[in-house]
Design a protein around this motif. Structure first.
Motif, mmCIF file in Angstrom:
data_model
loop_
_atom_site.group_PDB
_atom_site.id
_atom_site.type_symbol
_atom_site.label_atom_id
_atom_site.label_comp_id
_atom_site.label_asym_id
_atom_site.label_seq_id
_atom_site.Cartn_x
_atom_site.Cartn_y
_atom_site.Cartn_z
ATOM 1 N N LEU A 274 0.834 -1.201 0.000
ATOM 2 C CA LEU A 274 0.000 0.000 0.000
ATOM 3 C C LEU A 274 0.871 1.255 0.000
ATOM 4 N N LYS A 275 1.950 1.230 0.751
ATOM 5 C CA LYS A 275 2.875 2.373 0.786
ATOM 6 C C LYS A 275 3.508 2.593 -0.583
ATOM 7 N N LEU A 276 3.938 1.525 -1.244
ATOM 8 C CA LEU A 276 4.550 1.647 -2.571
ATOM 9 C C LEU A 276 3.575 2.251 -3.585
ATOM 10 N N VAL A 277 2.363 1.717 -3.614
ATOM 11 C CA VAL A 277 1.388 2.168 -4.612
ATOM 12 C C VAL A 277 0.974 3.607 -4.371
ATOM 13 N N THR A 278 0.646 3.940 -3.128
ATOM 14 C CA THR A 278 0.180 5.304 -2.853
ATOM 15 C C THR A 278 1.289 6.330 -3.075
ATOM 16 N N THR A 279 2.517 5.986 -2.739
ATOM 17 C CA THR A 279 3.629 6.916 -2.973
ATOM 18 C C THR A 279 3.779 7.195 -4.467
ATOM 19 N N LYS A 280 3.686 6.149 -5.253
ATOM 20 C CA LYS A 280 3.820 6.310 -6.708
ATOM 21 C C LYS A 280 2.656 7.112 -7.283
ATOM 22 N N LEU A 281 1.453 6.847 -6.807
ATOM 23 C CA LEU A 281 0.288 7.588 -7.295
ATOM 24 C C LEU A 281 0.358 9.060 -6.912
ATOM 25 N N LEU A 282 0.851 9.363 -5.713
ATOM 26 C CA LEU A 282 0.947 10.758 -5.282
ATOM 27 C C LEU A 282 1.972 11.532 -6.113
ATOM 28 N N LYS A 283 3.045 10.862 -6.506
ATOM 29 C CA LYS A 283 4.058 11.520 -7.336
ATOM 30 C C LYS A 283 3.506 11.883 -8.712
ATOM 31 N N GLU A 284 2.529 11.103 -9.180
ATOM 32 C CA GLU A 284 2.013 11.297 -10.535
ATOM 33 C C GLU A 284 0.550 11.726 -10.516
ATOM 34 N N SER A 285 0.096 12.320 -9.408
ATOM 35 C CA SER A 285 -1.333 12.586 -9.223
ATOM 36 C C SER A 285 -1.925 13.475 -10.314
ATOM 37 N N ALA A 286 -1.247 14.555 -10.667
ATOM 38 C CA ALA A 286 -1.791 15.475 -11.672
ATOM 39 C C ALA A 286 -1.912 14.791 -13.031
ATOM 40 N N VAL B 282 -11.710 5.420 -13.022
ATOM 41 C CA VAL B 282 -11.948 6.061 -11.738
ATOM 42 C C VAL B 282 -10.819 5.702 -10.778
ATOM 43 N N LEU B 283 -10.055 6.710 -10.359
ATOM 44 C CA LEU B 283 -9.034 6.546 -9.336
ATOM 45 C C LEU B 283 -9.491 7.296 -8.087
ATOM 46 N N PRO B 284 -9.087 6.862 -6.889
ATOM 47 C CA PRO B 284 -9.445 7.611 -5.681
ATOM 48 C C PRO B 284 -8.903 9.038 -5.757
ATOM 49 N N ASP B 285 -9.570 9.943 -5.079
ATOM 50 C CA ASP B 285 -9.077 11.323 -5.084
ATOM 51 C C ASP B 285 -7.777 11.411 -4.300
ATOM 52 N N THR B 286 -7.061 12.490 -4.511
ATOM 53 C CA THR B 286 -5.740 12.666 -3.899
ATOM 54 C C THR B 286 -5.798 12.619 -2.382
ATOM 55 N N ASN B 287 -6.850 13.179 -1.800
ATOM 56 C CA ASN B 287 -6.987 13.192 -0.348
ATOM 57 C C ASN B 287 -7.068 11.765 0.211
ATOM 58 N N THR B 288 -7.826 10.914 -0.468
ATOM 59 C CA THR B 288 -7.954 9.514 -0.031
ATOM 60 C C THR B 288 -6.616 8.785 -0.143
#
Length: 329
Positions: free
Chosen positions: A246-258, A270-276
């Motif tokens: 979960l840490k690996l995936v969320t870190t990667k998604l946050l880096k590429e959120s925009a 549909v991806l979860p919003d950045t806050n989630t």
């Protein structure tokens, strides 16, 4: 908790397997070498228990793993004396001992031919079928092993162990869609297995980061991996591999959120919003820190973790902390 001969030794560490195999002299000396099949034997001696044969089987496997083939053969002799040469499970154990004795590929080929002869006589012998598949894989004949597994699953489609092995074989060949499909079949059979959810999450993450993965397929794999890791920790609150993934995936998604948000809108995904995603990342960070702290201190109730996995989790948090420090500066 000390390893027990009443539990399968397949997932034990080398040290734990060695600890079990060292019990062989005492177990063989203090346990009966033969047990009468007569129903009247219990009148004159201690009654036979299923636990005795579980111990012999698990001790045999641990001894083979640690190279004590003499003790393994003694366990096998007692199992043969009780259940006979024609028992399918015993036939598989005999084959396993022969594989361990083999000195080169020529001898392994001989064992393989013996398996094939047994299957020609009885193609429903599942233990021998699985031993043949394992031997094919160990000899590097992966395509043959895959074909044999597919045939086995045609005959026995509810065999979760076979689906898991097939997924692992596909993964070793970089065939991610096929591996994902096979692991999904495992989940159908074991929907509450948190380790299976996490394993599927790992395969999805590998598929997402493999060369050639981009666009909609990348987002699809990442979104599904996020779901699988989240489900694994929902089912097991202290599961290290689930939180690590979960840490690996969320870190990667946050880096590429925009970038991902724009692509998701264009592709209809549909991806979860950045806050989630941020909250999930914080949860994974906090729980990994807790596991590392208690496991390192050997606190009561926190001693079952693999120290190699704990070290990798510590390294991941260290890298994340360093990256955050660089951003702040």
């Amino acid at each position: 908790m000390a390893p027990s001969l009443l539990h399968p030794p397949s997932q034990l560490s080398p040290a734990a397997a060695l600890q079990l195999s060292q019990q062989a002299p005492a177990v063989l000396q203090n346990s009966p070498s033969t047990v009468s099949k007569s129903p009247f034997s219990a009148l004159f001696s201690a009654s036979e228990t299923p636990e005795l044969w579980i111990k012999y089987e698990n001790l045999l496997l641990s001894c083979l793993r640690t190279g004590d083939e003499l003790a393994a053969k003694q366990c096998l002799e007692r199992l043969v004396a009780r259940f006979g040469d024609g028992n399918e499970r015993i036939m598989a154990f005999k084959g396993l001992v022969k594989e361990a004795d083999a000195q080169h590929n020529g001898e392994l080929e001989t064992v393989l031919k013996e398996y094939e002869q047994i299957l020609r006589d009885n193609d429903t012998n599942i233990p021998i079928t699985k031993r043949r598949i394992a031997l094919l894989r160990s000899m590097g004949r992966v395509p043959d092993a895959v074909s044999a597994l597919v045939q086995l699953l045609d005959f026995s489609p509810t065999d979760a162990e076979a689906w898991s092995e097939l997924a692992d074989l596909y993964l070793s060949q970089g065939m991610y869609p096929q591996a994902i499909y096979a692991m999904e079949e495992v989940l159908i059979l074991a929907p509450n297995a948190w380790s299976v959810h996490a394993r599927l999450g790992e395969i999805l993450l590998m598929a997402a980061t493999a060369p050639g993965a981009a666009g909609a397929s990348y987002q699809k794999y990442m979104a599904e991996a996020l779901k699988r890791f989240s489900r694994s920790i929902e089912l097991c609150d202290d599961y290290l591999r689930g939180y690590y993934g979960l840490k690996l995936v969320t870190t990667k998604l946050l880096k590429e959120s925009a970038k991902l948000a724009k692509q998701a809108e264009e592709d209809g995904l549909v991806l979860p919003d950045t806050n989630t995603i941020e909250r999930l990342n914080e949860l994974a960070t906090a729980k990994l820190s807790e596991i590392i702290r208690h496991s390192t201190a050997q606190d009561r109730g926190w001693r079952g973790y693999d120290q190699g996995e704990v070290a990798v989790a510590r390294e991941l948090l260290s890298e994340d902390s360093s990256a955050a420090s660089r951003i702040e500066r």
